[in-house]
Design an enzyme around this catalytic site. Structure first.
Site, PDB file in Angstrom:
ATOM      1  N   GLY A   1       2.991  -1.219   4.290  1.00 55.98           N
ATOM      2  CA  GLY A   1       3.036   0.218   4.019  1.00 55.98           C
ATOM      3  C   GLY A   1       4.462   0.650   3.733  1.00 55.98           C
ATOM      4  O   GLY A   1       4.993   0.458   2.638  1.00 55.98           O
ATOM      5  N   GLY A   2       5.126   1.190   4.734  1.00 52.81           N
ATOM      6  CA  GLY A   2       6.463   1.777   4.576  1.00 52.81           C
ATOM      7  C   GLY A   2       7.456   0.889   3.828  1.00 52.81           C
ATOM      8  O   GLY A   2       8.163   1.366   2.921  1.00 52.81           O
TER       9      GLY A   2
ATOM     10  N   GLU B   1      -5.200  -5.028  10.589  1.00 56.97           N
ATOM     11  CA  GLU B   1      -4.150  -4.045  10.809  1.00 56.97           C
ATOM     12  C   GLU B   1      -4.388  -3.331  12.140  1.00 56.97           C
ATOM     13  O   GLU B   1      -5.155  -2.356  12.191  1.00 56.97           O
ATOM     14  CB  GLU B   1      -4.160  -2.994   9.687  1.00 56.97           C
ATOM     15  CG  GLU B   1      -3.887  -3.548   8.314  1.00 56.97           C
ATOM     16  CD  GLU B   1      -3.318  -2.486   7.366  1.00 56.97           C
ATOM     17  OE1 GLU B   1      -2.300  -2.768   6.748  1.00 56.97           O
ATOM     18  OE2 GLU B   1      -3.870  -1.379   7.287  1.00 56.97           O
TER      19      GLU B   1
ATOM     20  N   HIS C   1      -9.504   1.141   5.131  1.00 58.44           N
ATOM     21  CA  HIS C   1      -8.217   1.330   5.830  1.00 58.44           C
ATOM     22  C   HIS C   1      -8.438   2.269   7.019  1.00 58.44           C
ATOM     23  O   HIS C   1      -9.241   3.206   6.929  1.00 58.44           O
ATOM     24  CB  HIS C   1      -7.179   1.915   4.862  1.00 58.44           C
ATOM     25  CG  HIS C   1      -5.788   1.824   5.409  1.00 58.44           C
ATOM     26  ND1 HIS C   1      -5.318   2.705   6.350  1.00 58.44           N
ATOM     27  CD2 HIS C   1      -4.799   0.932   5.200  1.00 58.44           C
ATOM     28  CE1 HIS C   1      -4.079   2.350   6.685  1.00 58.44           C
ATOM     29  NE2 HIS C   1      -3.737   1.282   6.002  1.00 58.44           N
TER      30      HIS C   1
ATOM     31  N   GLY D   1       2.899   1.933  10.934  1.00 56.61           N
ATOM     32  CA  GLY D   1       3.899   2.988  10.805  1.00 56.61           C
ATOM     33  C   GLY D   1       4.648   3.300  12.086  1.00 56.61           C
ATOM     34  O   GLY D   1       5.302   4.343  12.190  1.00 56.61           O
TER      35      GLY D   1
ATOM     36  N   ASN E   1       0.871  -1.179   0.000  1.00 61.13           N
ATOM     37  CA  ASN E   1       0.000   0.000   0.000  1.00 61.13           C
ATOM     38  C   ASN E   1       0.905   1.225   0.000  1.00 61.13           C
ATOM     39  O   ASN E   1       1.521   1.542   1.010  1.00 61.13           O
ATOM     40  CB  ASN E   1      -0.889  -0.037   1.260  1.00 61.13           C
ATOM     41  CG  ASN E   1      -1.761   1.197   1.394  1.00 61.13           C
ATOM     42  OD1 ASN E   1      -1.801   2.045   0.493  1.00 61.13           O
ATOM     43  ND2 ASN E   1      -2.460   1.298   2.515  1.00 61.13           N
ATOM     44  N   TRP E   2       0.990   1.876  -1.160  1.00 67.67           N
ATOM     45  CA  TRP E   2       1.936   3.004  -1.294  1.00 67.67           C
ATOM     46  C   TRP E   2       1.392   4.274  -0.635  1.00 67.67           C
ATOM     47  O   TRP E   2       2.069   5.280  -0.572  1.00 67.67           O
ATOM     48  CB  TRP E   2       2.248   3.244  -2.775  1.00 67.67           C
ATOM     49  CG  TRP E   2       3.006   2.102  -3.412  1.00 67.67           C
ATOM     50  CD1 TRP E   2       3.459   0.963  -2.794  1.00 67.67           C
ATOM     51  CD2 TRP E   2       3.394   1.974  -4.790  1.00 67.67           C
ATOM     52  NE1 TRP E   2       4.106   0.158  -3.705  1.00 67.67           N
ATOM     53  CE2 TRP E   2       4.082   0.746  -4.928  1.00 67.67           C
ATOM     54  CE3 TRP E   2       3.238   2.782  -5.933  1.00 67.67           C
ATOM     55  CZ2 TRP E   2       4.606   0.314  -6.162  1.00 67.67           C
ATOM     56  CZ3 TRP E   2       3.757   2.353  -7.153  1.00 67.67           C
ATOM     57  CH2 TRP E   2       4.435   1.135  -7.253  1.00 67.67           C
ATOM     58  N   LYS E   3       0.149   4.251  -0.203  1.00 70.48           N
ATOM     59  CA  LYS E   3      -0.497   5.411   0.454  1.00 70.48           C
ATOM     60  C   LYS E   3      -0.269   6.676  -0.386  1.00 70.48           C
ATOM     61  O   LYS E   3      -0.177   6.579  -1.610  1.00 70.48           O
ATOM     62  CB  LYS E   3       0.013   5.547   1.892  1.00 70.48           C
ATOM     63  CG  LYS E   3      -0.182   4.240   2.680  1.00 70.48           C
ATOM     64  CD  LYS E   3       0.023   4.382   4.169  1.00 70.48           C
ATOM     65  CE  LYS E   3      -0.208   3.040   4.852  1.00 70.48           C
ATOM     66  NZ  LYS E   3      -0.073   3.106   6.295  1.00 70.48           N
TER      67      LYS E   3
ATOM     68  N   SER F   1       3.650  -2.461  10.291  1.00 69.69           N
ATOM     69  CA  SER F   1       5.112  -2.523  10.444  1.00 69.69           C
ATOM     70  C   SER F   1       5.720  -3.847   9.973  1.00 69.69           C
ATOM     71  O   SER F   1       6.717  -4.306  10.525  1.00 69.69           O
ATOM     72  CB  SER F   1       5.517  -2.211  11.888  1.00 69.69           C
ATOM     73  OG  SER F   1       5.138  -0.886  12.231  1.00 69.69           O
TER      74      SER F   1
ATOM     75  N   GLU G   1      -6.778   4.632   8.075  1.00 73.91           N
ATOM     76  CA  GLU G   1      -6.546   6.057   7.768  1.00 73.91           C
ATOM     77  C   GLU G   1      -7.771   6.667   7.101  1.00 73.91           C
ATOM     78  O   GLU G   1      -8.092   7.837   7.315  1.00 73.91           O
ATOM     79  CB  GLU G   1      -5.284   6.186   6.889  1.00 73.91           C
ATOM     80  CG  GLU G   1      -4.031   5.890   7.712  1.00 73.91           C
ATOM     81  CD  GLU G   1      -2.892   5.249   6.936  1.00 73.91           C
ATOM     82  OE1 GLU G   1      -2.889   5.292   5.696  1.00 73.91           O
ATOM     83  OE2 GLU G   1      -1.989   4.698   7.605  1.00 73.91           O
TER      84      GLU G   1
END
Ligand code: 13P
Length: 263
Positions: free
Chosen positions: A242-243, A175, A103, A181, A10-12, A221, A105
């Site tokens: 993510g990251g 999640e 998600h 993150g 997920n490149w957000k 993470s 977010e």
């Protein structure tokens, strides 16, 4: 029951088109060394503005069956006066096979509700795409001991009135919000426990076969050093990253380490 693992990046809200192309190109060079049978299902979710750039490379290289693209969100209506929104059909037209919904977010910053997530899941499935339905608890909920009831509620609402066949095709991502993150990965046994609980909820509201078929990923993470242990657990079917999905080396190491223990 063997479920093909999914490793999704997920490149957000990251990467301009040129950067997305470069990242995708590195991932593509890695996956091209293998066959679809050897790989997990590898999915990337670029921003809407980079989907076309990624898709054009995917068509060129003959790797449409090795790498898949996802939208990070969608709207449930077909079309019309919904300024700023993107329909499932538009994402399908752009080449996407998956769409991430719910998600944390989006729930937190854009007021996405369980009811909207259910409508989105229905729209995605009726267009032949696969939803990746996210759920997860806050640290306060975990500390208050309501993790399982909260997540069971999110899952029941998201899957409301979906058929057994639709649920079987879907993916869910657990999640925990406190793990996103933060570098604080959820202990793999605990992640596996919650994921097994989600699977039981699916069995209860749908059927044993839908519960056995639905792919349930862990996210929060995830990195190359955590994935092997996570993938060795009975109920964890992959990762939503993510990251660590934003760098070729870390994302391809996650894929490679997944291949060591599961696929
Ligand atoms: P991180 O891997 O950066 O913790 O993000 C997880 C996530 O939110 C994926 O959807």
């Amino acid at each position: 029951m063997s479920r093909k693992p999914i490793i999704a990046g997920n490149w957000k809200m990251n990467l301009l088109q040129s950067e997305a192309k470069e990242l995708f190109s590195g991932i593509k060079d890695f996956v091209k060394q293998y066959s679809a049978e050897q790989l997990p299902i590898v999915v990337v979710a670029p921003t809407f503005t980079s989907i076309a750039a990624v898709e054009s490379q995917r068509c060129d290289c003959g790797c449409r069956n090795l790498l898949f693209t996802a939208g990070q969100n969608c709207y449930f209506e077909k079309n019309g006066a919904y300024t700023g929104e993107i329909s499932v059909e538009m994402l399908k037209d752009a080449g996407c096979e998956y769409i991430i919904i719910g998600h944390s977010e989006r729930r937190q910053y854009f007021s996405e509700t369980d009811e909207m997530i259910n409508k989105k899941a229905k729209a995605i499935l009726s267009n032949g795409l696969i939803p990746i339905i996210c759920c997860g608890e806050t640290l306060e909920q975990r500390e208050a001991g309501v993790t399982d009831t909260h997540i069971a509620g999110q899952i029941k609402a998201a899957l409301e009135s979906l058929t057994e066949e639709e649920i079987s095709k879907s993916a869910i991502a657990y999640e925990p919000i406190w793990a996103i993150g933060t570098g604080k990965t959820c202990d793999s046994d605990e992640a596996n426990r919650v994921i097994a609980m989600i699977r039981n909820v699916v069995k209860e509201i749908s059927s044993t076969s839908a519960g056995d078929a639905v792919r349930i990923l862990y996210g929060g993470s995830v990195n190359p050093s955590t994935i092997e242990e996570q993938m060795s657990k009975s109920d964890i079917d992959g990762a939503l990253v993510g990251g660590a999905s934003l760098k070729v080396d870390s994302f391809t190491s996650i894929i490679a380490n997944t291949m060591k223990v599961a696929v």
